[in-house]
Scaffold this motif. Structure first.
Motif, short mmCIF file in Angstrom:
data_model
loop_
_atom_site.label_atom_id
_atom_site.label_comp_id
_atom_site.label_asym_id
_atom_site.label_seq_id
_atom_site.Cartn_x
_atom_site.Cartn_y
_atom_site.Cartn_z
N ALA A 1 -13.32 -30.14 -19.15
CA ALA A 1 -13.51 -32.17 -18.72
C ALA A 1 -12.12 -32.13 -19.51
O ALA A 1 -11.16 -31.66 -19.59
CB ALA A 1 -14.25 -32.53 -20.50
N ILE A 2 -11.66 -33.58 -18.79
CA ILE A 2 -10.55 -34.23 -18.71
C ILE A 2 -10.50 -35.35 -19.31
O ILE A 2 -10.74 -36.62 -18.33
CB ILE A 2 -9.57 -34.09 -17.43
N VAL A 3 -9.96 -35.65 -20.27
CA VAL A 3 -9.88 -37.17 -20.78
C VAL A 3 -9.27 -37.78 -21.89
O VAL A 3 -8.22 -36.57 -21.25
CB VAL A 3 -10.92 -37.13 -21.86
N SER A 4 -8.98 -39.09 -21.73
CA SER A 4 -8.01 -40.11 -22.30
C SER A 4 -7.63 -39.51 -23.35
O SER A 4 -8.79 -39.41 -24.63
CB SER A 4 -7.83 -41.18 -22.35
N PRO A 5 -7.06 -39.28 -24.50
CA PRO A 5 -7.04 -39.36 -25.76
C PRO A 5 -7.28 -40.79 -26.86
O PRO A 5 -6.98 -40.59 -28.19
CB PRO A 5 -5.65 -39.31 -25.76
N GLU A 6 -7.58 -42.03 -25.86
CA GLU A 6 -7.60 -43.61 -26.78
C GLU A 6 -9.14 -42.85 -28.17
O GLU A 6 -8.66 -44.28 -28.60
CB GLU A 6 -6.98 -44.38 -25.75
N ARG B 1 6.69 -35.74 -25.97
CA ARG B 1 5.78 -36.65 -24.95
C ARG B 1 4.41 -37.33 -25.36
O ARG B 1 3.78 -36.55 -26.36
CB ARG B 1 6.52 -36.94 -23.61
N ARG B 2 4.48 -38.75 -25.05
CA ARG B 2 3.14 -39.20 -25.13
C ARG B 2 1.86 -38.27 -25.45
O ARG B 2 1.95 -38.27 -23.78
CB ARG B 2 2.99 -40.24 -25.09
N THR B 3 1.33 -38.39 -25.57
CA THR B 3 -0.50 -37.08 -24.85
C THR B 3 -1.39 -38.59 -23.92
O THR B 3 -1.03 -39.25 -24.51
CB THR B 3 -1.42 -36.99 -25.92
N ARG B 4 -1.16 -38.46 -22.80
CA ARG B 4 -1.99 -39.06 -21.86
C ARG B 4 -3.22 -37.73 -21.58
O ARG B 4 -4.03 -38.84 -20.88
CB ARG B 4 -0.90 -39.33 -21.04
N ALA B 5 -3.70 -36.82 -21.09
CA ALA B 5 -4.34 -36.20 -21.23
C ALA B 5 -4.99 -35.30 -22.04
O ALA B 5 -3.95 -34.92 -22.79
CB ALA B 5 -4.65 -35.85 -20.14
N VAL B 6 -6.53 -35.03 -22.37
CA VAL B 6 -6.85 -33.83 -23.72
C VAL B 6 -7.61 -32.96 -22.37
O VAL B 6 -8.43 -33.49 -21.66
CB VAL B 6 -8.18 -35.15 -24.95
N ILE B 7 -7.26 -32.02 -22.20
CA ILE B 7 -8.03 -31.22 -21.57
C ILE B 7 -8.76 -29.89 -22.40
O ILE B 7 -8.63 -30.11 -22.94
CB ILE B 7 -7.16 -30.41 -20.48
#
Length: 86
Positions: A19-24, A48-54
């Motif tokens: 899965a590829i998800v947003s960290p929000e 840098r800012r995390t934008r995707a969680v794999i």
């Protein structure tokens, strides 16, 4: 074996991605913290800012500063190539 670029020269095996998800969201933040505590977190953001969680099939969590859509498109391009190569 196809590698997917997740930013800054970092790559992940395409067939290991679940899965590829947003960290929000709070559940994803808990998954990240649990992985950090367990030692299975891989931070590929270079500060840098995390934008995707794999999330991988080996229960590793990879943080990327690339947008989730960008990583997903790269994965989709891989899947399309795989179908053409047959």
């Amino acid at each position: 074996m196809k590698l997917i670029n997740i930013g800054y020269g970092n790559v992940v095996l395409a067939n290991r991605i679940v899965a590829i998800v947003s960290p929000e969201s709070a559940p994803i933040k808990r998954i990240i913290q649990d992985a950090r505590d367990k030692g299975s977190l891989i931070d590929a953001t270079y500060g840098r800012r995390t934008r995707a969680v794999i999330i991988t099939d080996s229960d590793h969590i990879i943080l990327s500063s690339a947008q989730p859509e960008t990583v997903a498109n790269r994965l989709d391009d891989y899947n399309t190539e795989d179908e053409v190569d047959g």
